[in-house]
Design a protein around this motif. Structure first.
Motif, PDB file in Angstrom:
ATOM      1  N   GLU A   1       0.830  -1.204   0.000  1.00  0.00           N
ATOM      2  CA  GLU A   1       0.000   0.000   0.000  1.00  0.00           C
ATOM      3  C   GLU A   1       0.867   1.256   0.000  1.00  0.00           C
ATOM      4  O   GLU A   1       0.580   2.218  -0.705  1.00  0.00           O
ATOM      5  N   ALA A   2       1.935   1.239   0.784  1.00  0.00           N
ATOM      6  CA  ALA A   2       2.809   2.413   0.904  1.00  0.00           C
ATOM      7  C   ALA A   2       3.846   2.489  -0.206  1.00  0.00           C
ATOM      8  O   ALA A   2       4.432   3.548  -0.433  1.00  0.00           O
ATOM      9  N   GLY A   3       4.104   1.370  -0.870  1.00  0.00           N
ATOM     10  CA  GLY A   3       5.172   1.354  -1.863  1.00  0.00           C
ATOM     11  C   GLY A   3       6.543   1.184  -1.241  1.00  0.00           C
ATOM     12  O   GLY A   3       7.555   1.487  -1.862  1.00  0.00           O
ATOM     13  N   ASN A   4       6.603   0.707   0.000  1.00  0.00           N
ATOM     14  CA  ASN A   4       7.879   0.479   0.686  1.00  0.00           C
ATOM     15  C   ASN A   4       8.378  -0.922   0.359  1.00  0.00           C
ATOM     16  O   ASN A   4       7.586  -1.823   0.096  1.00  0.00           O
ATOM     17  N   SER A   5       9.688  -1.096   0.389  1.00  0.00           N
ATOM     18  CA  SER A   5      10.214  -2.441   0.146  1.00  0.00           C
ATOM     19  C   SER A   5      11.489  -2.691   0.919  1.00  0.00           C
ATOM     20  O   SER A   5      12.207  -1.758   1.284  1.00  0.00           O
ATOM     21  N   ARG A   6      11.712  -3.974   1.166  1.00  0.00           N
ATOM     22  CA  ARG A   6      12.927  -4.417   1.838  1.00  0.00           C
ATOM     23  C   ARG A   6      13.475  -5.584   1.028  1.00  0.00           C
ATOM     24  O   ARG A   6      12.749  -6.490   0.665  1.00  0.00           O
TER      25      ARG A   6
ATOM     26  N   PHE B   1      23.411  -7.650   2.130  1.00  0.00           N
ATOM     27  CA  PHE B   1      23.214  -6.215   2.349  1.00  0.00           C
ATOM     28  C   PHE B   1      21.722  -5.906   2.277  1.00  0.00           C
ATOM     29  O   PHE B   1      21.037  -6.354   1.354  1.00  0.00           O
ATOM     30  N   ARG B   2      21.216  -5.145   3.233  1.00  0.00           N
ATOM     31  CA  ARG B   2      19.795  -4.806   3.280  1.00  0.00           C
ATOM     32  C   ARG B   2      19.560  -3.492   2.532  1.00  0.00           C
ATOM     33  O   ARG B   2      20.220  -2.491   2.776  1.00  0.00           O
ATOM     34  N   PHE B   3      18.614  -3.527   1.615  1.00  0.00           N
ATOM     35  CA  PHE B   3      18.162  -2.342   0.881  1.00  0.00           C
ATOM     36  C   PHE B   3      16.744  -2.037   1.337  1.00  0.00           C
ATOM     37  O   PHE B   3      15.865  -2.899   1.266  1.00  0.00           O
ATOM     38  N   LEU B   4      16.504  -0.837   1.805  1.00  0.00           N
ATOM     39  CA  LEU B   4      15.176  -0.396   2.211  1.00  0.00           C
ATOM     40  C   LEU B   4      14.787   0.795   1.356  1.00  0.00           C
ATOM     41  O   LEU B   4      15.591   1.717   1.180  1.00  0.00           O
ATOM     42  N   THR B   5      13.577   0.773   0.833  1.00  0.00           N
ATOM     43  CA  THR B   5      13.106   1.924   0.060  1.00  0.00           C
ATOM     44  C   THR B   5      11.748   2.358   0.592  1.00  0.00           C
ATOM     45  O   THR B   5      10.914   1.529   0.958  1.00  0.00           O
TER      46      THR B   5
ATOM     47  N   LEU C   1      10.303   2.311   8.592  1.00  0.00           N
ATOM     48  CA  LEU C   1      11.745   2.398   8.357  1.00  0.00           C
ATOM     49  C   LEU C   1      12.518   2.163   9.652  1.00  0.00           C
ATOM     50  O   LEU C   1      13.502   1.413   9.665  1.00  0.00           O
ATOM     51  N   ARG C   2      12.085   2.766  10.743  1.00  0.00           N
ATOM     52  CA  ARG C   2      12.764   2.555  12.030  1.00  0.00           C
ATOM     53  C   ARG C   2      12.730   1.075  12.429  1.00  0.00           C
ATOM     54  O   ARG C   2      13.747   0.526  12.864  1.00  0.00           O
ATOM     55  N   ARG C   3      11.570   0.427  12.260  1.00  0.00           N
ATOM     56  CA  ARG C   3      11.471  -1.008  12.591  1.00  0.00           C
ATOM     57  C   ARG C   3      12.415  -1.839  11.712  1.00  0.00           C
ATOM     58  O   ARG C   3      13.087  -2.743  12.194  1.00  0.00           O
ATOM     59  N   GLU C   4      12.437  -1.524  10.429  1.00  0.00           N
ATOM     60  CA  GLU C   4      13.288  -2.283   9.505  1.00  0.00           C
ATOM     61  C   GLU C   4      14.775  -2.066   9.779  1.00  0.00           C
ATOM     62  O   GLU C   4      15.573  -3.005   9.676  1.00  0.00           O
ATOM     63  N   LEU C   5      15.158  -0.852  10.130  1.00  0.00           N
ATOM     64  CA  LEU C   5      16.565  -0.590  10.465  1.00  0.00           C
ATOM     65  C   LEU C   5      16.961  -1.341  11.731  1.00  0.00           C
ATOM     66  O   LEU C   5      18.058  -1.906  11.808  1.00  0.00           O
TER      67      LEU C   5
END
Length: 191
Positions: A145-150, A156-160, A179-183
């Protein structure tokens, strides 16, 4: 390179410094080869100038990387106006030009939000429908829904983060919390 076998580089200091042979680039120890592009502005027609430019850029990136790219990051404005036809054209180029071993990770930008609407069916869902796991890896409904991805690529972790509003240029608090949770999770999972 000067005659002594040492490579010259600026090193951030006026006049530059030299780097000893033991510190030179070692092609054999590359951990990750990735390219980053933004503002593709893909149009609906394969003949659109932006589309042809993207195909040429991919060819050049593969050539510069010795034929191997582990990942391609596209940082927003994938399409010109976020229409279904533009998303389908982007998917076609990816299918035809991005090699199977190259992982795609992309952030949805303001130009990817059709008619400045980011409601159901107009976010990451449309890109996921066109590209599936080529662009997203096991996404949650919230991420789509947000267009976020991991993505984790060669360790290596890529977060967008997607962008929900065409004009604000600001991320929603829910996305920043994601983003904070994913980091935090990345710090616990990855070295």
């Amino acid at each position: 390179m000067d005659g002594s076998g040492e490579a010259s580089y600026n090193g951030g200091k006026e006049g530059g410094e030299t780097m000893a042979n033991t510190e030179r680039w070692d092609e054999r120890n590359i951990l990750l080869r990735f390219a980053a592009l933004s503002d593709l502005h893909i149009g609906e027609s394969p003949a659109a100038q932006a589309n042809r430019r993207f195909v040429r850029a991919l060819d050049r990136l593969y050539a510069a990387a010795g034929g191997r790219l582990d990942a391609l990051l596209v940082a927003g404005d994938i399409t010109d106006w976020g229409t279904d036809g533009q998303i389908r054209e982007f998917a076609r180029i990816i299918r035809e030009c991005l090699r199977p071993e190259t992982v795609l990770t992309a952030a949805i930008g303001n130009h990817d939000i059709h008619d400045n609407r980011f409601d159901s069916g107009l976010g990451g869902e449309r890109f996921f429908a066109a590209l599936g796991d080529r662009m997203y890896s096991d996404p949650t409904a919230e991420e789509l829904e947000a267009g976020n991805s991991r993505r984790t690529i060669r360790g290596f972790r890529f977060l967008t983060l997607g962008l929900r509003n065409y004009t604000s240029g600001r991320h929603e608090e829910a996305d920043l919390a994601w983003l904070r949770r994913e980091l935090t999770a990345a710090g616990e999972e990855l070295p």
